[in-house]
Motif scaffolding. Sequence first.
Motif, mmCIF file in Angstrom:
data_model
loop_
_atom_site.group_PDB
_atom_site.id
_atom_site.type_symbol
_atom_site.label_atom_id
_atom_site.label_comp_id
_atom_site.label_asym_id
_atom_site.label_seq_id
_atom_site.Cartn_x
_atom_site.Cartn_y
_atom_site.Cartn_z
ATOM 1 N N GLN A 40 10.132 8.003 3.888
ATOM 2 C CA GLN A 40 10.231 6.743 4.647
ATOM 3 C C GLN A 40 9.282 5.667 4.104
ATOM 4 N N ASP A 41 8.172 6.084 3.492
ATOM 5 C CA ASP A 41 7.255 5.090 2.899
ATOM 6 C C ASP A 41 7.918 4.406 1.700
ATOM 7 N N TYR A 42 8.590 5.196 0.883
ATOM 8 C CA TYR A 42 9.314 4.617 -0.258
ATOM 9 C C TYR A 42 10.425 3.695 0.243
ATOM 10 N N ASP A 43 11.162 4.166 1.247
ATOM 11 C CA ASP A 43 12.280 3.367 1.774
ATOM 12 C C ASP A 43 11.775 2.035 2.327
ATOM 13 N N ARG A 44 10.634 2.094 3.024
ATOM 14 C CA ARG A 44 10.083 0.875 3.626
ATOM 15 C C ARG A 44 9.733 -0.147 2.537
ATOM 16 N N LEU A 45 9.146 0.357 1.445
ATOM 17 C CA LEU A 45 8.778 -0.539 0.342
ATOM 18 C C LEU A 45 10.027 -1.173 -0.274
ATOM 19 N N ALA A 46 11.049 -0.345 -0.508
ATOM 20 C CA ALA A 46 12.270 -0.865 -1.129
ATOM 21 C C ALA A 46 12.937 -1.904 -0.222
ATOM 22 N N GLN A 47 12.922 -1.622 1.067
ATOM 23 C CA GLN A 47 13.519 -2.560 2.025
ATOM 24 C C GLN A 47 12.751 -3.883 2.038
ATOM 25 N N HIS A 100 2.949 15.583 -9.586
ATOM 26 C CA HIS A 100 3.534 14.803 -8.488
ATOM 27 C C HIS A 100 3.240 13.306 -8.651
ATOM 28 N N VAL A 101 1.968 12.972 -8.836
ATOM 29 C CA VAL A 101 1.600 11.542 -8.940
ATOM 30 C C VAL A 101 2.181 10.921 -10.217
ATOM 31 N N ASN A 102 2.071 11.631 -11.327
ATOM 32 C CA ASN A 102 2.421 11.024 -12.621
ATOM 33 C C ASN A 102 3.925 11.020 -12.905
ATOM 34 N N VAL A 103 4.656 11.957 -12.323
ATOM 35 C CA VAL A 103 6.086 12.047 -12.648
ATOM 36 C C VAL A 103 6.968 11.905 -11.401
ATOM 37 N N THR A 104 6.767 12.796 -10.432
ATOM 38 C CA THR A 104 7.705 12.832 -9.303
ATOM 39 C C THR A 104 7.664 11.534 -8.496
ATOM 40 N N ALA A 105 6.463 11.009 -8.280
ATOM 41 C CA ALA A 105 6.365 9.761 -7.515
ATOM 42 C C ALA A 105 7.014 8.609 -8.283
ATOM 43 N N ALA A 106 6.857 8.605 -9.600
ATOM 44 C CA ALA A 106 7.479 7.534 -10.407
ATOM 45 C C ALA A 106 9.004 7.651 -10.342
ATOM 46 N N PHE A 107 9.487 8.876 -10.398
ATOM 47 C CA PHE A 107 10.938 9.103 -10.246
ATOM 48 C C PHE A 107 11.418 8.592 -8.885
ATOM 49 N N ALA A 108 10.694 8.989 -7.823
ATOM 50 C CA ALA A 108 11.129 8.631 -6.465
ATOM 51 C C ALA A 108 11.099 7.115 -6.264
ATOM 52 N N LEU A 109 10.059 6.473 -6.785
ATOM 53 C CA LEU A 109 9.948 5.022 -6.630
ATOM 54 C C LEU A 109 11.063 4.312 -7.404
ATOM 55 N N THR A 110 11.336 4.800 -8.605
ATOM 56 C CA THR A 110 12.425 4.202 -9.391
ATOM 57 C C THR A 110 13.742 4.335 -8.629
ATOM 58 N N GLN A 111 13.965 5.524 -8.076
ATOM 59 C CA GLN A 111 15.231 5.776 -7.390
ATOM 60 C C GLN A 111 15.450 4.798 -6.225
ATOM 61 N N VAL A 112 14.391 4.610 -5.391
ATOM 62 C CA VAL A 112 14.605 3.714 -4.237
ATOM 63 C C VAL A 112 14.686 2.250 -4.657
ATOM 64 N N LEU A 113 14.072 1.914 -5.806
ATOM 65 C CA LEU A 113 14.072 0.505 -6.222
ATOM 66 C C LEU A 113 15.246 0.150 -7.144
ATOM 67 N N LEU A 114 16.034 1.144 -7.526
ATOM 68 C CA LEU A 114 17.158 0.853 -8.436
ATOM 69 C C LEU A 114 18.149 -0.177 -7.869
ATOM 70 N N PRO A 115 18.487 -0.108 -6.574
ATOM 71 C CA PRO A 115 19.391 -1.150 -6.066
ATOM 72 C C PRO A 115 18.821 -2.556 -6.264
ATOM 73 N N ALA A 116 17.511 -2.721 -6.063
ATOM 74 C CA ALA A 116 16.885 -4.046 -6.268
ATOM 75 C C ALA A 116 16.863 -4.402 -7.754
ATOM 76 N N LEU A 117 16.593 -3.431 -8.610
ATOM 77 C CA LEU A 117 16.581 -3.690 -10.061
ATOM 78 C C LEU A 117 17.976 -4.090 -10.540
ATOM 79 N N LYS A 118 18.994 -3.488 -9.948
ATOM 80 C CA LYS A 118 20.369 -3.797 -10.369
ATOM 81 C C LYS A 118 20.807 -5.197 -9.940
ATOM 82 N N GLN A 119 20.070 -5.797 -9.010
ATOM 83 C CA GLN A 119 20.381 -7.176 -8.600
ATOM 84 C C GLN A 119 19.831 -8.199 -9.589
ATOM 85 N N VAL A 155 0.846 -1.194 0.000
ATOM 86 C CA VAL A 155 0.000 0.000 0.000
ATOM 87 C C VAL A 155 0.881 1.244 0.000
ATOM 88 N N LEU A 156 0.687 2.063 -1.024
ATOM 89 C CA LEU A 156 1.486 3.292 -1.153
ATOM 90 C C LEU A 156 0.627 4.314 -1.902
#
Length: 263
Positions: A84-91, A129-148, A75-76
Amino acid sequence: MTAEFDPREITPRADELAGRVIAITGASDGIGRALAVACARHGANVILIGRNSRKLEQVHSEIEAAGWPDATIAVLDLEKALAQDYDRLAQAVMERFGRLDGLVHNAAILGMLAPIEHYDVPTWCRVLHVNVTAAFALTQVLLPALKQSQDASVLFTTSNVGRRGRAYWGAYAVSKFAVEGLTQVLAAELQDISAVRVNAINPGRARTRMRRQAYPSESLEALPAPEDLVGPYIVLLGPSSRGITGRSFDCLPAPEGASAPRS
Ligand code: NDP
């Protein structure tokens, strides 16, 4: 792969996404919901991201009842989420799966159809914010997982109005231009240093709530159902499109919507 690669010309195999972990925003309704179900049917563990847990649970139940690989609910609310919500999801993704093989930025809002001269400023900010900035922020926190991942695919959702400006489409159109730009910038950054590919996809006209909001007098029955549009998404998330990056694709051959927008 050649420049002629067209995901519409490829029929995904039944197990196209077997073993892949794929996160989809806006998985509670419309195209995102249909895509989440289709990804699970093609063998993926799907992470259902959305703001409405009741609706996400329905999608989860549908996947579970069909006996497809386990889905996970995240849920996001992309309008309200904080760092911290983005970080929690990525973690949580790293702890549960250790990697991410696909990320589909599907959630979006239309805002209002109005001339720029009269466009409501808070609505403008919300849409961007919803269509661009949130997508940017989510990509940024999930990049370490994508790189795995051995072969990760990030898909942004675009629209015809994000490629050629159309009067009255305001913040929505501008957000989709931004999505096209973000796709190109990120693809160029990741191309030679990772196995993460980044593309945009335009579903075209689809029988959804957003389409109804944009064209209230149109007959929705004449439009393709979301389920009919998901094939190219599956191809772009799977092994058939490995190496393809920085491109913008269409699901439908015809341009989206011919009738005049309303305000
Ligand atoms: P819908 O309005 O049917 O679905 C939008 C989805 O985004 C819903 O799951 C919704 O959640 C979610 N969402 C909206 N705001 C938020 C938020 N703040 N936080 C989390 N999730 C949110 O739209 P479509 O299925 O039609 O559109 C999907 C994508 O396709 C969008 O990117 C759209 O721009 C694009 N597109 C659609 C076209 C069409 O004709 N339908 C044409 C071209 C592009 P909830 O269920 O809680 O409301």
